[in-house]
Design a protein around this motif. Structure first.
Motif, short mmCIF file in Angstrom:
data_model
loop_
_atom_site.label_atom_id
_atom_site.label_comp_id
_atom_site.label_asym_id
_atom_site.label_seq_id
_atom_site.Cartn_x
_atom_site.Cartn_y
_atom_site.Cartn_z
N UNK A 151 39.53 61.22 67.67
CA UNK A 151 39.31 62.32 66.74
C UNK A 151 37.99 62.98 67.12
N UNK A 152 38.05 64.18 67.73
CA UNK A 152 36.82 64.84 68.17
C UNK A 152 36.09 65.49 67.01
N UNK A 153 34.89 65.96 67.28
CA UNK A 153 34.15 66.68 66.24
C UNK A 153 34.85 67.95 65.84
N UNK A 198 39.36 49.51 64.95
CA UNK A 198 39.98 48.71 66.02
C UNK A 198 41.46 48.43 65.83
N UNK A 199 41.94 48.26 64.60
CA UNK A 199 43.33 47.82 64.42
C UNK A 199 44.34 48.88 64.83
N UNK A 200 43.91 50.16 64.90
CA UNK A 200 44.81 51.21 65.41
C UNK A 200 44.24 51.87 66.66
N UNK A 201 43.18 51.28 67.24
CA UNK A 201 42.56 51.78 68.46
C UNK A 201 42.19 53.25 68.32
N UNK A 202 41.45 53.57 67.24
CA UNK A 202 41.04 54.94 66.98
C UNK A 202 39.52 55.04 66.99
N UNK A 203 39.02 56.22 67.38
CA UNK A 203 37.58 56.46 67.36
C UNK A 203 37.32 57.90 66.91
N UNK A 226 35.90 48.48 59.96
CA UNK A 226 35.51 49.68 60.70
C UNK A 226 34.12 49.44 61.27
N UNK A 227 33.95 49.80 62.53
CA UNK A 227 32.67 49.58 63.21
C UNK A 227 31.94 50.91 63.38
N UNK A 276 35.90 54.15 79.19
CA UNK A 276 36.32 52.81 79.62
C UNK A 276 36.92 52.00 78.47
N UNK A 277 36.58 52.34 77.23
CA UNK A 277 37.14 51.60 76.09
C UNK A 277 38.59 51.97 75.81
#
Length: 291
Positions: free
Chosen positions: A220-222, A170-175, A151-152, A213-214
């Motif tokens: 997941x918003x606040x 990154x492995x599930x393209x989630x932020x 996790x970054x 762009x990513x």
């Protein structure tokens, strides 16, 4: 404020493999809370408002972890996101970026005093709260290996607050975005001069341009429902139109009060289903101060 700011862990949803969100269900001052698992460790994202909410989150995370090591991070220092962190002391390693750590130490008392004025339900949850102290502070981006999943943690620089950070899986393209992004509501501009002026609409737009762009698959918003990149586009476009409509009126030498009135009406017309229009005027005030 009619809803009590209580985290309901019974509503937790697995949105990807070993990735759980406790949704805020559109309750004011309740954030979306994340639980991100690997084979060895589990990372909790945000705490809820105050110690009692955080204790419920810790209980849920401990049961979910089933013996795995616990970490905690917070998207930014605001009370519903970070002021429960002391409940995790001795149970989880709490890590944040250096700017957020500065926010926690320098703005703790003033922010607590401000939130205590938001009504008895909020004050009750903040009763007994103590200042969080991170266990690990990092200057730039940081990676946590949870065991088979990295996790970054990526600070964005000044935007909604000075110490905003993204939590990227990154492995599930989630932020996880914290309050850089909300669903179905106007962007929260904590613009309360002369006491609180860290928010920057101009910088926030740049952050959203890079984030859009990513192209993440899961956002997941606040606050508000989980979405995808289209949610980022909505927020980027709203902030841009808020800036443009504010600046064209400012450049015509209209008074700030008139600008706020006109822009509020226009934004509500364009986004009739969005919640919390009171933040529009705060955004106008912020953008009127920026060039």
């Amino acid at each position: 404020m009619t809803d009590h700011p209580i985290v309901d862990t019974s509503t937790a949803q697995e949105i990807a493999r070993d990735l759980v969100v406790i949704p805020n269900q559109d309750v004011d001052l309740v954030p979306n809370i994340g639980i991100i698992g690997g084979s060895q460790s589990v990372l909790v994202v945000d705490t809820g408002l105050g110690p009692r909410n955080a204790e419920q989150v810790l209980k849920f995370a401990t049961e979910y972890a089933a013996g795995r090591r616990l970490y905690l991070t917070t998207t930014h220092f605001h009370p519903e996101h970070a002021f429960g962190a002391t409940a995790f002391a001795g149970e989880a390693t709490y890590l944040v970026n250096s700017t957020q750590a500065t926010d926690l130490s320098s703005k703790w008392e003033s922010t607590l005093a401000m939130f205590n004025q938001l009504g008895p339900a909020v004050a009750r949850e903040l009763d007994g709260v103590s200042q969080p102290t991170p266990d690990l502070v990092y200057a730039d981006s940081h990676e946590i290996d949870l065991g088979g999943r990295v996790v970054r943690l990526r600070p964005t620089g000044r935007a909604h607050s000075n110490g905003d950070q993204l939590i990227v899986v990154p492995d599930v393209s989630a932020v996880f975005t914290g309050d850089l992004v909300e669903t179905g509501q106007f962007a929260i501009f904590p613009w309360f001069p002369p006491y609180e002026t860290d928010v920057s609409g101009v910088a926030w737009i740049k952050v959203m341009e890079h984030l859009t762009a990513s192209n993440p698959a899961i956002v997941v918003p606040g606050h508000g429902a989980v979405g995808d990149t289209r949610l980022l586009v909505d927020v980027r476009d709203y902030l841009t139109e808020l800036r443009d409509e504010t600046w064209v009126r400012r450049d015509s030498a209209l008074p700030v009060e008139t600008i706020a009135e006109e822009v509020r009406a226009l934004m509500i017309e364009r986004h009739p289903d969005w919640r919390l229009p009171e933040w529009i005027e705060r955004g106008v005030g912020c953008l009127c101060s920026e060039y």
